[in-house]
Motif scaffolding. Sequence first.
Motif, PDB file in Angstrom:
ATOM      1  N   ILE A  42      20.483  11.530  49.309  1.00  0.00           N
ATOM      2  CA  ILE A  42      21.078  11.052  48.056  1.00  0.00           C
ATOM      3  C   ILE A  42      21.221  12.254  47.149  1.00  0.00           C
ATOM      4  CG2 ILE A  42      20.908   9.399  46.192  1.00  0.00           C
ATOM      5  CD1 ILE A  42      19.172   7.706  47.800  1.00  0.00           C
ATOM      6  N   ARG A  43      22.452  12.559  46.800  1.00  0.00           N
ATOM      7  CA  ARG A  43      22.698  13.767  46.017  1.00  0.00           C
ATOM      8  C   ARG A  43      22.720  13.419  44.542  1.00  0.00           C
ATOM      9  NH1 ARG A  43      24.872  18.108  48.537  1.00  0.00           N
ATOM     10  NH2 ARG A  43      24.147  19.052  46.616  1.00  0.00           N
ATOM     11  N   GLY A  44      21.582  13.449  43.966  1.00  0.00           N
ATOM     12  CA  GLY A  44      21.572  13.189  42.534  1.00  0.00           C
ATOM     13  C   GLY A  44      21.874  14.427  41.723  1.00  0.00           C
ATOM     14  N   ASP A  45      21.965  15.558  42.381  1.00  0.00           N
ATOM     15  CA  ASP A  45      22.186  16.777  41.604  1.00  0.00           C
ATOM     16  C   ASP A  45      23.648  16.954  41.243  1.00  0.00           C
ATOM     17  OD1 ASP A  45      22.414  19.163  44.319  1.00  0.00           O
ATOM     18  OD2 ASP A  45      22.815  17.018  44.242  1.00  0.00           O
ATOM     19  N   LEU A  46      24.516  16.228  41.907  1.00  0.00           N
ATOM     20  CA  LEU A  46      25.939  16.367  41.597  1.00  0.00           C
ATOM     21  C   LEU A  46      26.270  15.403  40.475  1.00  0.00           C
ATOM     22  CD1 LEU A  46      27.188  16.333  45.254  1.00  0.00           C
ATOM     23  CD2 LEU A  46      26.807  18.309  43.816  1.00  0.00           C
ATOM     24  N   ARG A  47      26.074  15.869  39.275  1.00  0.00           N
ATOM     25  CA  ARG A  47      26.275  14.944  38.163  1.00  0.00           C
ATOM     26  C   ARG A  47      27.272  15.544  37.206  1.00  0.00           C
ATOM     27  NH1 ARG A  47      22.091  18.105  37.107  1.00  0.00           N
ATOM     28  NH2 ARG A  47      22.160  19.085  35.068  1.00  0.00           N
ATOM     29  N   ARG A  48      27.658  14.694  36.313  1.00  0.00           N
ATOM     30  CA  ARG A  48      28.642  15.142  35.333  1.00  0.00           C
ATOM     31  C   ARG A  48      27.955  16.079  34.356  1.00  0.00           C
ATOM     32  NH1 ARG A  48      31.859  10.808  32.028  1.00  0.00           N
ATOM     33  NH2 ARG A  48      33.707  11.789  32.836  1.00  0.00           N
TER      34      ARG A  48
ATOM     35  N   LEU B 171      30.259  23.428  41.111  1.00  0.00           N
ATOM     36  CA  LEU B 171      29.097  23.418  41.991  1.00  0.00           C
ATOM     37  C   LEU B 171      28.153  24.555  41.681  1.00  0.00           C
ATOM     38  CD1 LEU B 171      30.583  22.516  45.474  1.00  0.00           C
ATOM     39  CD2 LEU B 171      29.004  21.193  44.124  1.00  0.00           C
ATOM     40  N   LYS B 172      28.735  25.653  41.266  1.00  0.00           N
ATOM     41  CA  LYS B 172      27.868  26.784  40.965  1.00  0.00           C
ATOM     42  C   LYS B 172      26.933  26.465  39.825  1.00  0.00           C
ATOM     43  CE  LYS B 172      29.966  30.975  42.458  1.00  0.00           C
ATOM     44  NZ  LYS B 172      30.703  32.171  42.085  1.00  0.00           N
ATOM     45  N   LYS B 173      27.427  25.631  38.928  1.00  0.00           N
ATOM     46  CA  LYS B 173      26.548  25.285  37.807  1.00  0.00           C
ATOM     47  C   LYS B 173      25.502  24.269  38.226  1.00  0.00           C
ATOM     48  CE  LYS B 173      30.299  25.924  34.567  1.00  0.00           C
ATOM     49  NZ  LYS B 173      31.473  25.156  34.184  1.00  0.00           N
ATOM     50  N   LEU B 174      25.812  23.507  39.256  1.00  0.00           N
ATOM     51  CA  LEU B 174      24.906  22.417  39.580  1.00  0.00           C
ATOM     52  C   LEU B 174      23.878  22.782  40.636  1.00  0.00           C
ATOM     53  CD1 LEU B 174      27.431  19.477  39.729  1.00  0.00           C
ATOM     54  CD2 LEU B 174      25.736  19.878  37.988  1.00  0.00           C
ATOM     55  N   ILE B 175      24.279  23.665  41.552  1.00  0.00           N
ATOM     56  CA  ILE B 175      23.370  23.946  42.656  1.00  0.00           C
ATOM     57  C   ILE B 175      22.679  25.278  42.402  1.00  0.00           C
ATOM     58  CG2 ILE B 175      23.228  24.348  45.126  1.00  0.00           C
ATOM     59  CD1 ILE B 175      25.563  22.693  45.566  1.00  0.00           C
TER      60      ILE B 175
END
Lengths: 178, 184, 634
Positions: A42-48, B171-175
Motif C-alpha cells: 500500500i503506497r501511502g507515500d504517494l500523496r498530494r 516523485l523526487k519530492k515524495l520518495i
Amino acid sequence: MSQKSEYIQTETGNKVSRKSLIIGSQNIILGGKTIIQADCCIRGDLRRLVPQGQNAAAVAIAVGRYCFLSKSCLLRPPSKTYRGQFSYYPMKLGDHVFVGEGSVVEAAVIGSYVNIGKNCVIGKFSIIKDCVRIEDGTVIAPNSVIPSFSSVEGHPGIVVEELPETAAEMLERELNHQ
Amino acid sequence: MGPKRSGASSASSAPLPPLSIDPTAVLSDAISFSGTYPVTIGANSVLHPRCKLNSTEGPIVIGSNCIISERTQLIAPDIDGLVLGNYVHVEVNCHIQAARIGDATSIEVGTKLGKGSCIGDNCTLSPLSTIRDVDVLPAFTVVYGENQRRVDASATAVARNETMLAHIDCLKKLIPNKSEKYTR
Amino acid sequence: MSSFPYIHISCPCHEDRPQTLTIDSARPISPSKSPSKRDFNFSPIAPNSPTKGRSLLAGFTPSVSFDAGNLNLDSDDEEELTDEDDDNNFDPRDPRSAFSLFPIENLLYCEDCHQIRCPRCVQDEIVCWYCPSCLFEVPSSTVKSDGNRCTRNCYLCPVCTALLAVVPVHHSSGHSSSDHPTGPFNLFCSHCHWTTSDLTPPIQLEKPTSISAQLSKLTHSPRDNEFIRLKQHYAQQLGNAQEDFTNSPAALTRLMGLYTGLGSGSGGHGGSRKGRGVKKLEMKEVDRPREVSEDQELDIIERMAVEGLEASKCIVALATHGRKKADGYGKATTAKQRLAQPHDPRFLSDLTPTAVLLRTKRSKRCRACRHILVKPEAKVQTTRFRIRLVALNYIPSLTIKRLDSSITWDNLTPHKTHRFLLTVTNPLFDPISVSLLTPRRTPGTAFASRVTILCPEFDVGANTDVWDDALMSTKPASAVPSGVKTPPTTGSFTSFSKDPKMSTVYEQKRNYTSVVIEVVPPEIPDTRDTRIRDERLLEIPIYVRVEFEAEVDRDDEEGGGGKPSHSGASGGAVQRERVEYSYWCVVGVGRVGDVVEGVVASEPNTPVRTPVGTPVKAPRTPAAMRTPLRQVRS
C-alpha cells in the motif's frame, strides 16, 4: 485463517500482516476490521503535495470497514496532470471491499460491497460504484466509470451482467468465504 | 570497484553487481540487485521500492528520465543485456526480459516481455499484455485488448514526455533517495 | 455454467398443471393449459430399456396430447401421474427446465401469492433512466425524443470500447496554472490511444463540452438523414394519437393494413379518418427501398486492396507473428466494431465514437397479483431499495459442500460413494420443518447415479438473534450418522414424528441444519453421444417441502406459504397458521470422471440402517411400502 503471530491487530480491529509492505502508513486510514494479507503493498507515500509544504492531514488512501486485501495486491493512488500541475490524488475504498490476489488498484473511488477478482488491473482514476463484481483478470481502462450492480469482465473491462437486487448480500458472502 | 555490502537495506545478502548510478537518479528502499554484470542507471530516473534487477546474464542499462515502479523484475536475457531507452515508464508487476526497450515507451501494469524481445520507440503496452520471446515491435505500436496491435497516431508523444518529467519531479519530492545504500 | 457446486431453484411458474389428472389414452390436454412438465417426463429409466428413444422424446416432443398407450408405460407410471404433482420428477436435463432454473439470489418472493417469482414471471417497469458513465439521470421524455443514448459527453472508443477523454490537440507546453486548454480538441482513448484524428477526415472539436452537439454536426451521414425522414413520416402517419402498438389492437390493425392493403380499394381518401376506425390509404409506405449500387461495393474492395498494401508497408513486423487476419485486412473493422456503428463502416478509418447506451433502474411487479416486489430508489446514486422482497429472505437456502476434501468437483470417481453435506439455512423467524425428497436415481439420463439423502426430514431452527440462543434449549446434535438418535427440540415447535430407525442430521445449529447426501455416480463411456449430451454432468433434482407455523396477524405480514391449511383456531388477533410450500431445486454436483482402478460397483454401503422398503419420499397412499419412484415393483 489468520494466525496470531503473523498478523498485527490494531485498536480498531484491523489485522495487518507483518509481511505486507505499507509505506507511508501515516497517510493511510483503515476503517476497522480490515484484513491485509501478506505481501500486500500500500503506497501511502504517494500523496498530494499540499502547497504549504506541510503534509498535514494529506490522506493518500482511505480504506473502509470489513475490507479484505488479499496476498500480493497493490493499492496505489492515481496521478495526473491537471491544469499544468502533476500530482497524486487520494484514493478511497468503501466498506466490504474485497481485492483479490495479485490485483493492482489505482482507482480514484471504489464504493461498498465490491469484489475484485484475482490479477485484475483497475486503471487510474476509475470510479467503481457500489455492488460491483469484477471478474478475475479484468483490465479496467483509466477514467472509466462502473455503475452499481454490474459485473465487469474483459480487457478492457466492460459491463457484462447486471447483478440482481441481492447483490450486496451475495458479495458480502463471497467476501466472508475467503 | 569491488561491490560492497551496504547496511541492512537490500534483501539479498549476495554481493551487489557493479553499479553506476547517476547522482540525479532516485532509488528507494528495498531494491534488490543481483548478478555480476554492471548496472547503469541514467540521470533523473526513479526506481520505486521492491524492484529486482537481475544482471546475471548481461548488463542492464536504464536510460534517463525513466520510472521503474514497484515489484518489477528487470532481467537481462543474454550477454548483450537489457537496454532501456529514455523516458521509459515501467509500471507495477512487470516482468521484463527484453533486449531493448525504445525511448518514450510505456509499459503498463503486469506486462510480460519475453526473452530477447525488442520494443520500438514510443510504444504503449496496455496492462497484462504479453510479448513473446524474440518478438519485435516497431515504433509507435500500441498493444491493447486481447493482444491486438495497432499503430498509434495520436501524436501525444511530446505531451507524454512532459508529463513524465513532471511525474519524476513529483516523485523526487515524495520518495526519499536511498541510492547511497547501494553504492557503498 | 457456473462452477461446481451450484444449487439452482426451479421457479414454479413453468408449471401450470392441474392438481389431478386422470390419464385417458387419447385425451388431449385442454388448450388453456400449456403442456406441462408431467407430459414429457417419464419415470427413471432402467439402463436396459430403450433409453435413448425415450429421453430424446422427453425433450423434443411437440405434441400436446398425451398418449399413454403408445409409449409402453406400465401401471407404475400411470399411478405416478395420478398422484399429486410432486411425484413427477423434475428432469434437469430437459431442455425446458433450463429456462426455469435460477440461483436463489435471482429469485423474488411475492407475499400475496406466497410464491417464488423468477425474472421470467415478473414484469419490469422502468423507474428512471441514467447514463452509466456520467451517472446523470435522463428524464424519460428526453429518452423518447433523443433516443436511448447519452447526449452529454460520454463516448466510447470504437476500437476497444473504453471511455474517451477530451484532450487538446496541440499540447501547450509549460506550466500555466489556471490553464484553460484552448485550441481544437480531440477525443482520446486511454487504453488503445485511438483519437478522432485517426478518422478520414479527422474530426476535431472546438470546445470540450457539449460534445454530442458538435459531433452530430460533423458526422452527419446520408443515413442519418434517411432515418430522420422516415421517423418524421411515420410520426405524421400516427397522427396526434401516440398509440402504443403493443397494447392497442386497433393500432395494430392499422399498421398491418400497410401490408394487407386495407382500404386499397377506395382511392382519394388519404388523410381522412373516421374516428379511430380503419384509415383508408392512410398508412403509406415511404417509398422505394434503398438500393445498393454495385459501384459502391467495388469501391470498397478496391480500397481494401490499396489500404492493405499500405498497411503491409508500415507494419511489416506484425506479419510474421500469427495474426488472425491477413495483412490486407489489417485496416478493416471487425464484426463487433461494425455492428456498434450506425453506418456499417468497413474500414477502421470510418469508425466514429459511439455514445454510451443508457441504463435503467427497474421496479419489478408480480404478474399475477400486481404487487410490487422490488422498487429501487429513484435517485441514481443510491443503491437502496424502497421495497425488496427477495426469496433469500423467505425460502430456506441450500448450500452443498463436500465432506471429503479429496473429492474434485470436476472428476468424480465412478462407483465410489461420494458424500456431501447439504446445509439448509432458515431465514424466517419461525422454526421450520423441511423434507428433502429426491429420486433414487437421477432422472433423464441413461447413466443414472444413485442418490441417497441420509436424513430426509428434519427441522431447522428459527433465525433468531444470537443471544436468544441462550433462552432456547437447543442441543446441537453433531452426531455421525451411524444410527444414533438425538431429537432436537427447538422451542415450542412440534417436531414431526420421525422414524426412530432413520438416521439423524449431521449438524444442527441455530438456524441451519446439515444433512449428508450420498451420491454414487455410474461409469460413463466416452462416446460421442455422451459428450454431446453431456452425460457426465451430475445434477441431482431435490424436492424441498417446507412446513411451519406462522403467526398471522391481520394481513399477510409474516411470511406465508403455499397452501395455508388452517389447523388452528380462526379468529382472534394472533393466530397460528400452518403453512407449507414446496419447490424443486437442482444441485449441480460435478462431472463424473473416468474409472479409477480398484473402485468397482457395489451396493450402497451406507452405515445407516435405513429400513428396507422405506420410501425415499413420504408416503401418500396407505400402501406405504411401495414407492412409485422405484424400478422394481413389489
